[in-house]
Motif scaffolding. Structure first.
Motif, PDB file in Angstrom:
ATOM      1  N   SER A  86     -17.068  -1.805   0.705  1.00 19.60           N
ATOM      2  CA  SER A  86     -17.150  -3.197   1.138  1.00 19.60           C
ATOM      3  C   SER A  86     -15.842  -3.941   0.866  1.00 19.60           C
ATOM      4  O   SER A  86     -15.362  -4.702   1.710  1.00 19.60           O
ATOM      5  CB  SER A  86     -18.306  -3.903   0.442  1.00 19.60           C
ATOM      6  N   ALA A  87     -15.286  -3.734  -0.318  1.00 23.41           N
ATOM      7  CA  ALA A  87     -14.028  -4.398  -0.660  1.00 23.41           C
ATOM      8  C   ALA A  87     -12.904  -3.930   0.269  1.00 23.41           C
ATOM      9  O   ALA A  87     -12.096  -4.748   0.753  1.00 23.41           O
ATOM     10  CB  ALA A  87     -13.662  -4.109  -2.109  1.00 23.41           C
ATOM     11  N   ALA A  88     -12.840  -2.640   0.537  1.00 25.73           N
ATOM     12  CA  ALA A  88     -11.811  -2.104   1.439  1.00 25.73           C
ATOM     13  C   ALA A  88     -11.989  -2.632   2.858  1.00 25.73           C
ATOM     14  O   ALA A  88     -11.012  -2.943   3.548  1.00 25.73           O
ATOM     15  CB  ALA A  88     -11.870  -0.576   1.430  1.00 25.73           C
ATOM     16  N   ALA A  89     -13.244  -2.763   3.305  1.00 29.68           N
ATOM     17  CA  ALA A  89     -13.517  -3.275   4.653  1.00 29.68           C
ATOM     18  C   ALA A  89     -13.081  -4.734   4.780  1.00 29.68           C
ATOM     19  O   ALA A  89     -12.474  -5.132   5.779  1.00 29.68           O
ATOM     20  CB  ALA A  89     -14.994  -3.126   4.979  1.00 29.68           C
ATOM     21  N   LEU A  90     -13.383  -5.551   3.774  1.00 29.98           N
ATOM     22  CA  LEU A  90     -12.977  -6.955   3.803  1.00 29.98           C
ATOM     23  C   LEU A  90     -11.457  -7.091   3.778  1.00 29.98           C
ATOM     24  O   LEU A  90     -10.887  -7.961   4.457  1.00 29.98           O
ATOM     25  CB  LEU A  90     -13.585  -7.698   2.614  1.00 29.98           C
ATOM     26  N   PHE A  91     -10.796  -6.229   3.027  1.00 31.94           N
ATOM     27  CA  PHE A  91      -9.332  -6.233   3.012  1.00 31.94           C
ATOM     28  C   PHE A  91      -8.765  -5.891   4.383  1.00 31.94           C
ATOM     29  O   PHE A  91      -7.783  -6.501   4.835  1.00 31.94           O
ATOM     30  CB  PHE A  91      -8.815  -5.245   1.961  1.00 31.94           C
ATOM     31  N   ARG A  92      -9.382  -4.946   5.070  1.00 30.40           N
ATOM     32  CA  ARG A  92      -8.914  -4.564   6.393  1.00 30.40           C
ATOM     33  C   ARG A  92      -9.077  -5.709   7.391  1.00 30.40           C
ATOM     34  O   ARG A  92      -8.248  -5.893   8.272  1.00 30.40           O
ATOM     35  CB  ARG A  92      -9.654  -3.325   6.895  1.00 30.40           C
ATOM     36  N   VAL A  93     -10.153  -6.461   7.269  1.00 30.95           N
ATOM     37  CA  VAL A  93     -10.332  -7.627   8.140  1.00 30.95           C
ATOM     38  C   VAL A  93      -9.218  -8.635   7.906  1.00 30.95           C
ATOM     39  O   VAL A  93      -8.612  -9.158   8.851  1.00 30.95           O
ATOM     40  CB  VAL A  93     -11.701  -8.291   7.887  1.00 30.95           C
TER      41      VAL A  93
END
Length: 274
Positions: free
Chosen positions: A259-266
Motif C-alpha cells: 500500500s505504501a509503495a502504491a501510494l508513492f507511485r501515485v
C-alpha cells in the motif's frame, strides 16, 4: 523535477491520449485457453459434488494445512482480498488507464454477481457445520455466505485480466498458478468448501473474459472523469488497508508495504512530475 499544476495537467493529458490511441487487442487464443480453464474448474466442482456432496474433499485438503506455516497461508490468501488486489493494481499498473478501466468495470460487475449469489444460496461455511476439533482454522471463523468463494472469484478475475493484457508466457502461467493457490488456501485455512472455490474461480474467469472483451470495445472509461474516479478508489483502497487492517494479521506487513509503495507511485507518476 518540478511540481506545478501545468506539468501535472500536461502529464495526465498525455496519459489519456496514449490510452485512447493504443487499442486493446483481445487474443482469441487467450480467450479460448481461459474458457477451457473455467470449464475445467466448473467440471471438477460438478464431479466432486456428484461423488461426495457439497462438502467433498474438504477435510482431506484442510488437514494438509498442518504441514504449512500459518504465515505462508495468511500471506497467500490475502491475494484474493479485493482491497489488497486494488493496491496491487495501483502498484504495478499505476499509469495504465486502459487496464484501470477494465478493472473498474469487472470489479463492479463481479461484486454484484458474487453478493447476489451469496445471498441467494446462503450456504453455511465449515465453522458453522463442523466440530472445531475436526478441522484446522486460521483467522476469523466466518460461518455464513459460503457459496461462491469471493476471494477465489476475485483472484481468478484479476488473473484473467492480467492474462489478457500481458504477453509474457511465464507471467501468464505464474498469475494463474497464484490464483489456484489462493483458492486452495481458502480450503486450507478452513473458511470455504472446495465447491465454493472451484465455482468462484470459474465465475471469476468468465467475468474477467467478459470484462476484457466489453471494455476493449466500450471506451467510456477512457476519459478523465471516469479514470480519476477509478484512481481515487484505488488510492482509497490503499488507505483502507492502513485504517482497517485485515483479518489475517500475519499478512499485515505485506499489505502495508504494498500500500505504501502504491501510494508513492501515485505521487511520483501523477503529482511530482517533470
Amino acid at each position: 523535477m518540478r511540481c506545478s499544476s501545468t506539468n501535472i495537467c500536461n502529464n495526465y493529458k498525455s496519459l489519456l491520449e496514449e490510452a485512447r490511441s493504443t487499442p486493446t487487442v483481445v487474443s482469441q487464443s487467450n480467450i479460448q485457453i481461459l474458457l477451457v480453464i473455467a470449464i475445467v474448474l466448473a467440471s471438477l466442482a460438478g464431479i466432486g459434488y456428484s461423488m461426495g456432496g457439497y462438502q467433498f474433499a474438504f477435510l482431506e485438503i484442510n488437514h494438509l494445512s498442518s504441514y504449512i506455516y500459518p504465515t505462508l497461508l495468511e500471506n497467500l490468501t490475502v491475494f484474493g482480498d479485493g482491497v489488497f488486489l486494488l493496491a496491487l493494481v495501483l502498484l504495478f499498473s499505476c499509469r495504465h488507464i486502459r487496464f484501470h478501466w477494465t478493472v473498474l468495470f469487472t470489479t463492479i460487475v463481479s461484486a454484484i454477481v458474487v453478493n447476489l449469489l451469496k445471498d441467494y444460496f446462503a450456504m453455511p461455511r465449515p465453522p458453522a457445520v463442523l466440530d472445531p476439533e475436526a478441522f484446522n482454522l486460521l483467522g476469523r471463523a466466518y460461518k455464513s455466505r459460503s457459496f461462491p468463494s469471493g476471494h477465489s472469484m476475485t483472484a481468478f478475475l484479476l488473473a484473467t485480466i492480467c492474462f489478457c493484457y500481458v504477453q509474457n508466457l511465464y507471467f501468464k502461467v505464474s498469475i494463474m498458478t497464484l490464483a489456484v493457490l489462493v483458492g486452495l488456501s481458502r480450503v486450507l485455512i478452513g473458511v470455504h468448501w472446495p465447491a465454493d472455490v472451484l465455482i468462484g474461480g470459474s465465475l471469476g474467469v468468465v467475468l474477467g473474459v467478459a470484462g476484457v472483451m466489453v471494455t476493449a470495445k466500450w471506451k467510456a472509461g477512457i476519459c478523465a472523469y471516469v479514470h480519476l474516479f477509478t484512481l481515487t478508489l484505488l488510492v482509497i483502497a490503499c488507505i483502507m488497508i492502513f485504517v482497517d487492517g485485515n483479518d489475517y494479521k500475519l499478512a499485515l506487513p505485506l499489505l502495508y508495504v504494498v500500500s505504501a509503495a502504491a501510494l508513492f507511485r501515485v505521487f511520483k507518476n501523477y503529482i511530482w512530475v517533470r
